[in-house]
Enzyme design. Sequence first.
Site, PDB file in Angstrom:
ATOM      1  N   HIS A  29       0.815  -1.220   0.000  1.00  0.00           N
ATOM      2  CA  HIS A  29       0.000   0.000   0.000  1.00  0.00           C
ATOM      3  C   HIS A  29       0.849   1.271   0.000  1.00  0.00           C
ATOM      4  O   HIS A  29       0.334   2.352  -0.236  1.00  0.00           O
ATOM      5  CB  HIS A  29      -0.996  -0.004   1.163  1.00  0.00           C
ATOM      6  CG  HIS A  29      -0.412   0.255   2.519  1.00  0.00           C
ATOM      7  ND1 HIS A  29      -0.184  -0.746   3.440  1.00  0.00           N
ATOM      8  CD2 HIS A  29      -0.026   1.403   3.123  1.00  0.00           C
ATOM      9  CE1 HIS A  29       0.298  -0.229   4.548  1.00  0.00           C
ATOM     10  NE2 HIS A  29       0.412   1.076   4.386  1.00  0.00           N
TER      11      HIS A  29
ATOM     12  N   ASP B  24       0.226  -7.657   1.638  1.00  0.00           N
ATOM     13  CA  ASP B  24       0.557  -6.230   1.698  1.00  0.00           C
ATOM     14  C   ASP B  24       2.061  -6.009   1.718  1.00  0.00           C
ATOM     15  O   ASP B  24       2.574  -5.139   2.419  1.00  0.00           O
ATOM     16  CB  ASP B  24      -0.095  -5.557   2.911  1.00  0.00           C
ATOM     17  CG  ASP B  24      -0.041  -4.033   2.813  1.00  0.00           C
ATOM     18  OD1 ASP B  24       0.040  -3.516   1.685  1.00  0.00           O
ATOM     19  OD2 ASP B  24      -0.063  -3.366   3.869  1.00  0.00           O
TER      20      ASP B  24
ATOM     21  N   GLY C 296       3.351   7.031   8.098  1.00  0.00           N
ATOM     22  CA  GLY C 296       4.718   7.180   7.605  1.00  0.00           C
ATOM     23  C   GLY C 296       5.613   6.037   8.027  1.00  0.00           C
ATOM     24  O   GLY C 296       6.671   5.805   7.452  1.00  0.00           O
ATOM     25  N   ASN C 297       5.172   5.264   9.057  1.00  0.00           N
ATOM     26  CA  ASN C 297       5.937   4.099   9.509  1.00  0.00           C
ATOM     27  C   ASN C 297       5.722   2.880   8.622  1.00  0.00           C
ATOM     28  O   ASN C 297       6.458   1.892   8.729  1.00  0.00           O
ATOM     29  CB  ASN C 297       5.562   3.720  10.934  1.00  0.00           C
ATOM     30  CG  ASN C 297       6.401   4.414  11.990  1.00  0.00           C
ATOM     31  OD1 ASN C 297       5.897   5.252  12.736  1.00  0.00           O
ATOM     32  ND2 ASN C 297       7.673   4.080  12.050  1.00  0.00           N
ATOM     33  N   SER C 298       4.696   2.899   7.775  1.00  0.00           N
ATOM     34  CA  SER C 298       4.413   1.735   6.937  1.00  0.00           C
ATOM     35  C   SER C 298       5.634   1.321   6.130  1.00  0.00           C
ATOM     36  O   SER C 298       6.256   2.134   5.452  1.00  0.00           O
ATOM     37  CB  SER C 298       3.270   2.041   5.960  1.00  0.00           C
ATOM     38  OG  SER C 298       2.031   1.772   6.534  1.00  0.00           O
TER      39      SER C 298
ATOM     40  N   GLY D  56      -7.355 -25.882  -0.476  1.00  0.00           N
ATOM     41  CA  GLY D  56      -8.566 -26.221  -1.222  1.00  0.00           C
ATOM     42  C   GLY D  56      -9.774 -26.431  -0.335  1.00  0.00           C
ATOM     43  O   GLY D  56     -10.529 -27.398  -0.509  1.00  0.00           O
TER      44      GLY D  56
END
Length: 513
Positions: A128, A158, A253-255, A311
């Site tokens: 992201h 992510d 901002g830490n992402s 499955g």
Amino acid sequence: MKRFGLTLLTAFVGGTLAIGAYKVMENRYDDNLSFEDKQKVYFTNNPLNNNITSSAGEVDFTQAAAAVTPAVVYIRTTYAASSQDNDMSDMFGQLFGQRMPRQQQRAPQASGSGVIISPDGYIVTNNHVVDKAEKISVTTNDHRILQAKVIGKDPNTDLALIKVEATNLPIVKLGNSDDVRVGEWVLAVGNPFNLTSTVTAGIVSAKGRGIGIIGSNNDDDDNPFTPSRNAPQPKVRQGIESFIQTDAAINPGNSGGALVNTRGELIGINSAIASHTGSYEGYGFAIPVNLAKKVLNDIKRFGSVKRGYVGINYVDLSDPDQAAAVKSDKSVGLYIDGVTTGGGAAAAGLQHGDIITKVDGSMITESSDLTEHVGRMQPGDKVKLTVDRDGKERSFDVTLKATAGEVASLAGNSATDKALFDKVGATFRPLNESQKSKYHVSSGVVVNSVSEGGMIDELGLTSGSVITSVNRTPINSVQDLSSAIDASNRRGTLILSGKNPDGSSFNNVYTLR
């Protein structure tokens, strides 16, 4: 004396040639190494400072911070300008307390963090952070500004792998997230609020958290979970969640930044915060590094993640509402709600109604215990699932398949089911009364299984999503859905409305090809 000199010269020349040949072979060999193997070579030659303490020792984070900070980068992304983007940027700027004056046709920008994991410029960050960016700029700790390219992304976890053209970069040592213990000290390193190279400390407060952030629209006013990035968030599909929860301060901002132990080893990639304000309120969440290793190595080698599938469709019995919906009195385990035809579980003999209690001998208390474990494996790998069947414990060796399978047996395998699967890449089942009550809807069908790359997958819907209408027409059965999709071919646009598994609403538009 002459003979000695000749021998010495011969040895010198031979040694030089050997070193040169070794360097050539080393470079070729290095390209085929996994990130973890590369790091073993790197840290053999560049050992970490032995004074770094363990969490059980004296609380001193200076050495760990010094080891990690040089390898955490500041990422700035630029997007195509539009008036809508400007409106969104203004809104999120106010949300995060930033003064962002409006500029006509300004190219929207966002920021995040990344972690260098290979000296030749490979950097891990969140999907992201870089998704849909037209330009990615990386600022290193020594203030160099480098342009990065995306090597690959995985919305299901992510995670993203990007690369800059540089050599001899400092790196963070990859740790082992399986060894992480609740209560141990950790550091979060990143760039919150554009404050570069910020280090915060806290403890691991939980493991294996699933918070519904991957695949959520985040448009529910009561939803406290927010990706920790300075920008509006794109929608990504429901994926693998088994977060490390920490109370180290994590902010927008830490992402993509580093969560490390007191030995300076990377144990997670910071991704989200629990907050009603958009800023830190007590808890942050990081993707375990052991899951990241598999994803990143696959992206580097293949350009995408090679994921194995059991499955099955399952119900997490740790959720009392879901347990009641399938009339189970169990409070732990995964109730198999459907076995996919052609999948590994069907071949191994698993059945509808089995309750999975262990995976490779480890207890399952919630769905993340299974999804993270399988998420680290490749198609063709075997996983041992222990199930409760009619009160008796049985074990099955399941070979993971490269796809989720074909039509789920729960769908009935009628001609309508198969035709619909061919059109949209998914199977469906009617909505029962318990589910109607849970989601506060009067009509709809449940997505039973999703084939990767199909229409339903591209729309971001996952197993458990509820479709209530197509092009504003209510849906009451699988036949209704099939007829509505056929009718939409004449319009060229398909609008699916309904509820995500977490209860949030969606209105997704698909342009028919």
